[in-house]
Design a protein around this motif. Structure first.
Motif, mmCIF file in Angstrom:
data_model
loop_
_atom_site.group_PDB
_atom_site.id
_atom_site.type_symbol
_atom_site.label_atom_id
_atom_site.label_comp_id
_atom_site.label_asym_id
_atom_site.label_seq_id
_atom_site.Cartn_x
_atom_site.Cartn_y
_atom_site.Cartn_z
ATOM 1 N N ALA A 198 -3.953 -0.859 0.001
ATOM 2 C CA ALA A 198 -3.204 -1.125 -1.228
ATOM 3 C C ALA A 198 -3.462 -0.028 -2.263
ATOM 4 O O ALA A 198 -2.538 0.443 -2.922
ATOM 5 N N ALA A 226 -7.882 2.432 11.075
ATOM 6 C CA ALA A 226 -7.361 3.596 11.794
ATOM 7 C C ALA A 226 -8.444 4.655 11.972
ATOM 8 O O ALA A 226 -8.508 5.325 12.992
ATOM 9 N N THR A 267 -0.391 12.837 -9.474
ATOM 10 C CA THR A 267 -0.473 11.457 -9.017
ATOM 11 C C THR A 267 -1.844 10.808 -9.245
ATOM 12 O O THR A 267 -1.933 9.744 -9.843
ATOM 13 N N TYR A 268 -2.909 11.423 -8.759
ATOM 14 C CA TYR A 268 -4.198 10.728 -8.827
ATOM 15 C C TYR A 268 -4.699 10.541 -10.268
ATOM 16 O O TYR A 268 -5.133 9.442 -10.624
ATOM 17 N N PHE A 312 -5.872 11.723 -2.747
ATOM 18 C CA PHE A 312 -6.649 10.495 -2.825
ATOM 19 C C PHE A 312 -7.899 10.594 -1.950
ATOM 20 O O PHE A 312 -7.861 11.177 -0.880
ATOM 21 N N ARG A 327 2.984 -0.845 7.190
ATOM 22 C CA ARG A 327 1.698 -0.693 6.505
ATOM 23 C C ARG A 327 1.299 -1.976 5.782
ATOM 24 O O ARG A 327 0.162 -2.421 5.857
ATOM 25 N N GLY A 346 0.639 5.842 0.867
ATOM 26 C CA GLY A 346 -0.003 6.887 1.651
ATOM 27 C C GLY A 346 0.965 7.905 2.219
ATOM 28 O O GLY A 346 0.781 8.407 3.324
ATOM 29 N N LYS A 347 2.009 8.222 1.455
ATOM 30 C CA LYS A 347 3.014 9.179 1.917
ATOM 31 C C LYS A 347 2.953 10.449 1.075
ATOM 32 O O LYS A 347 2.615 10.406 -0.102
ATOM 33 N N ALA A 348 3.307 11.562 1.694
ATOM 34 C CA ALA A 348 3.442 12.795 0.920
ATOM 35 C C ALA A 348 4.598 12.617 -0.067
ATOM 36 O O ALA A 348 5.555 11.888 0.197
ATOM 37 N N LEU A 359 3.551 15.806 -7.328
ATOM 38 C CA LEU A 359 2.376 15.552 -6.514
ATOM 39 C C LEU A 359 1.071 15.723 -7.285
ATOM 40 O O LEU A 359 0.179 14.870 -7.235
ATOM 41 N N ALA A 415 0.825 4.468 10.084
ATOM 42 C CA ALA A 415 -0.040 5.105 11.079
ATOM 43 C C ALA A 415 -1.424 5.368 10.510
ATOM 44 O O ALA A 415 -2.418 5.360 11.227
ATOM 45 N N ARG A 416 -1.494 5.554 9.202
ATOM 46 C CA ARG A 416 -2.776 5.854 8.558
ATOM 47 C C ARG A 416 -3.684 4.649 8.414
ATOM 48 O O ARG A 416 -4.850 4.797 8.027
ATOM 49 N N VAL A 417 -3.168 3.461 8.648
ATOM 50 C CA VAL A 417 -3.995 2.262 8.396
ATOM 51 C C VAL A 417 -4.086 1.297 9.578
ATOM 52 O O VAL A 417 -4.764 0.285 9.446
ATOM 53 N N VAL A 418 -3.428 1.550 10.699
ATOM 54 C CA VAL A 418 -3.546 0.585 11.800
ATOM 55 C C VAL A 418 -4.401 1.152 12.932
ATOM 56 O O VAL A 418 -4.374 2.353 13.211
ATOM 57 N N VAL A 429 -3.564 12.854 1.370
ATOM 58 C CA VAL A 429 -2.252 12.594 0.781
ATOM 59 C C VAL A 429 -2.405 12.390 -0.714
ATOM 60 O O VAL A 429 -3.141 11.504 -1.151
ATOM 61 N N LEU A 442 -1.315 -2.837 -7.414
ATOM 62 C CA LEU A 442 -0.712 -1.611 -6.916
ATOM 63 C C LEU A 442 -0.691 -1.634 -5.392
ATOM 64 O O LEU A 442 -1.631 -2.109 -4.773
ATOM 65 N N GLN A 443 0.401 -1.176 -4.819
ATOM 66 C CA GLN A 443 0.444 -0.901 -3.381
ATOM 67 C C GLN A 443 0.872 0.541 -3.245
ATOM 68 O O GLN A 443 1.979 0.910 -3.653
ATOM 69 N N TRP A 444 0.011 1.350 -2.655
ATOM 70 C CA TRP A 444 0.261 2.773 -2.518
ATOM 71 C C TRP A 444 0.496 3.061 -1.050
ATOM 72 O O TRP A 444 -0.258 2.601 -0.215
ATOM 73 N N VAL A 481 -9.280 -3.216 13.206
ATOM 74 C CA VAL A 481 -8.192 -3.101 12.220
ATOM 75 C C VAL A 481 -8.172 -1.798 11.424
ATOM 76 O O VAL A 481 -7.288 -1.627 10.586
#
Lengths: 394, 394
Positions: free
Chosen positions: B38, B59, A335-336, B17, A30, A355-357, A332, A55-58, B14, A351-353, B57
């Protein structure tokens, strides 16, 4: 050193730029995606789930079995070079890909040492590189001999499959019942002396097929229950001489094992002021995440530049101190809102998040801060990480 | 100020968000993708081509007609908030989306002023904000009156559709045959005095629905043939007082027009030391690209934070000087070898490559450098940009 095959970008890419394939859909893939986009190179990811972190970002995602040759071949067919976000692809598959003519970076020969701790210890010891004293007990019956040679307690590790503290046991005496456990996995077991270390360091280097290499500043890695929780760049109070030794050691390991791409060498700084190699990772590594915000060139960008045999970028720090803390998930629902709070409290926090459960103890993301005052920078990231994990704010 | 609708993240994401939708698949959406990853927020892009810069780029891509209501509705249905990488979505579609209950940021009311230069001039002049003197000639027959009022030469602009120097004419006298051209587009025409400016500046601000705002350092924007070729942050030699005036002016424009997200106010610094508003853009802007490598928080991240009503990040510079140069394409065949050369020559150079096919004059990417010595930093980016564009190295 093995001669590296040349990359021949196909004509079908925009401007003739190549495509890197990365096996594994975790947070390392990611965080590689932005670096690929900036460089203008293609990034194809093989992930066993369409809901994985990367998988969520490519855009170019292949969902398939990372341990199945047919799927890995289907994925590799579209790539100029194949690299990895983890060490779990079986050696037979790596060798089959190379036999097909695919370019793996790092190659199967190098990756064998990242996959097998016993093979790594044998090779590094043979090359005269400093490691903890070790033995290879064939069964629990050999433990008394190992203990006599290395002293008690012993650290036992399965040679394959462990990470983040899994696959590691501390055995206090010959009759400790824990001594039998590692052997149940059915893979060779490595026994090591328990090193009396002052702290853990990490030396991250990038190395190209033609042998260009750069070394990042040596960092201190703070572990809790075998999981990295905090990284300080550069390692506070580390002498120039020891920092240079650590960098030279990592570069030696990279050259000795013919690593191409990133290599993270996790080190013990002993109480006597020496260095011992603990673990190796041949990919971007948690101890290098600080470089996204803290270095001129991130470890992810330099991994791509290295595997593509592009000139490497400067690994120089941009700030006096950069500190990264992992966020380990607890709750969970919180979080937000917690995230909004953390952003409001510190407008300079990065911050780097991922994107995982959320699962308890799972790495959900990381926070980074930088500045001239280490205490201040460290307090900022600790506060943010604790708050994001659902703990009470200090 | 209009009350902004609250964002209600759906439960399907997730960690709860939200998902931001960006209309337009250009390089601005492409550079927004890393910021979204990020932050851990979803990014859905609507692009008219699967081969557009951002389409390569992201998804979550929807290929569709950005000017067709059905496609835009299909896209918006999956988004918590909709924003834009250009100003070309027709006002009727924006209004229809808002009537559907979609949250547009900036809203249709604000975007009207980014889409229509005449409406913008009327509104800003009415609010007492400094603009070049202007008229609204109904046809070429009105040009002599405009010239009498504003002086010759006149600058004529079509009120809609122009960018990068297109849709702009300089008319030297009442009988200049160029005077008839702008009226052929069938849209209203704006006539402006030709401002005797010392240089062009740009003031970029981000503003949230609840009115939080941050102002980036004011930059100098160097234009060639109406296209931005270089940006220097901060603008060299700009007095603190004038820098503050420019920031205050941009914040006033943002509040006056109720802009949410990024606002770039392109300014003339007049030879008399005053400021006049030239153009507006309500999105990340070429004059803010330096912030990716040069600021604590990039304009792309702050645009996302603003449209999501998250607390804004620090816009502070990280280096004394940051310079960005656009790479305008010339020769396709030379790109990748030139790129290797440029990376080798300057290991601290930062590059953003847009993944677009090369056409003469098209923006292919940009390069950024930073440091303490402006002449050195500027020479580095000029050299790299010229080399990448296929020109001879100096």
């Amino acid at each position: 050193m093995t001669a590296a095959p040349a990359i021949s970008p196909t004509g079908s890419r925009v401007g003739g730029f190549p495509v890197v394939g990365m096996v594994g859909g975790g947070q390392l893939a990611r965080m590689t995606a932005p670096a690929a986009a900036a460089l203008g190179v293609g990034l194809r990811v093989l992930s066993d789930s369409a809901h994985a972190s990367a998988a969520r970002v490519v855009a170019d995602l292949v969902v398939g079995d990372e341990r199945g040759l047919a799927d890995v071949r289907r994925f590799a067919a579209g790539c100029d070079v194949v690299t990895f976000d983890h060490e779990h692809v079986p050696g037979e598959i790596l060798q089959a890909l190379e036999a097909d003519g695919h370019v793996l970076r790092p190659g199967a020969g190098a990756l064998a040492y990242a996959q097998d701790k016993l093979a790594m210890r044998r090779r590094l010891s043979a090359a005269g590189l400093p490691c903890p004293a070790w033995r290879a007990p064939a069964s629990a019956a050999d433990l008394p001999d190992s203990g006599t040679a290395l002293g008690w307690p012993l650290v036992l590790k399965t040679s394959r499959g462990g990470y983040d503290g899994r696959g590691v046991w501390t055995v206090t005496a010959a009759d400790d019942p824990a001594g039998g456990q590692p052997f149940r996995a059915g893979v060779p077991v490595l026994a090591e002396e328990r090193v009396d270390f002052a702290r853990e360091l990490s030396a991250v280097v990038a190395r190209s097929p033609h042998g260009q290499a750069v070394a990042y500043p040596v960092v201190e890695s703070v572990q809790r229950d075998g999981i990295c929780v905090e990284v300080v760049a550069p390692a506070p109070g580390l002498s120039d001489a020891l920092a240079e030794s650590a960098q030279r050691l990592a570069l030696q390991v990279a050259a000795e094992l013919d690593v191409v791409g990133l290599l993270a060498v996790e080190l013990f700084e002993t109480t006597g002021g020496g260095l011992l190699v603990n673990e190796l990772a041949m990919r971007p590594h948690n101890s290098g995440h600080w470089s996204i915000d803290g270095a001129v060139t991130s470890q992810f960008e330099n991994h791509l530049r290295a595997v593509l045999d592009l000139p490497l970028g400067s690994p120089r720090s941009r700030a006096t101190w950069t500190v990264m803390a992992n966020v380990l998930g607890i709750d969970l629902a919180e979080t937000y809102p917690a995230y909004r709070h953390v952003l409001a409290r510190d407008p300079a926090l990065k911050l780097q998040w991922y994107g995982k459960a959320v699962h308890p103890g799972r790495k959900l993301g990381h926070v980074t801060a930088y500045g001239a005052d280490l205490d201040d920078v460290r307090a900022r990231v600790r506060n943010a990480a604790a708050y994001l994990a659902g703990a009470i704010d200090e």
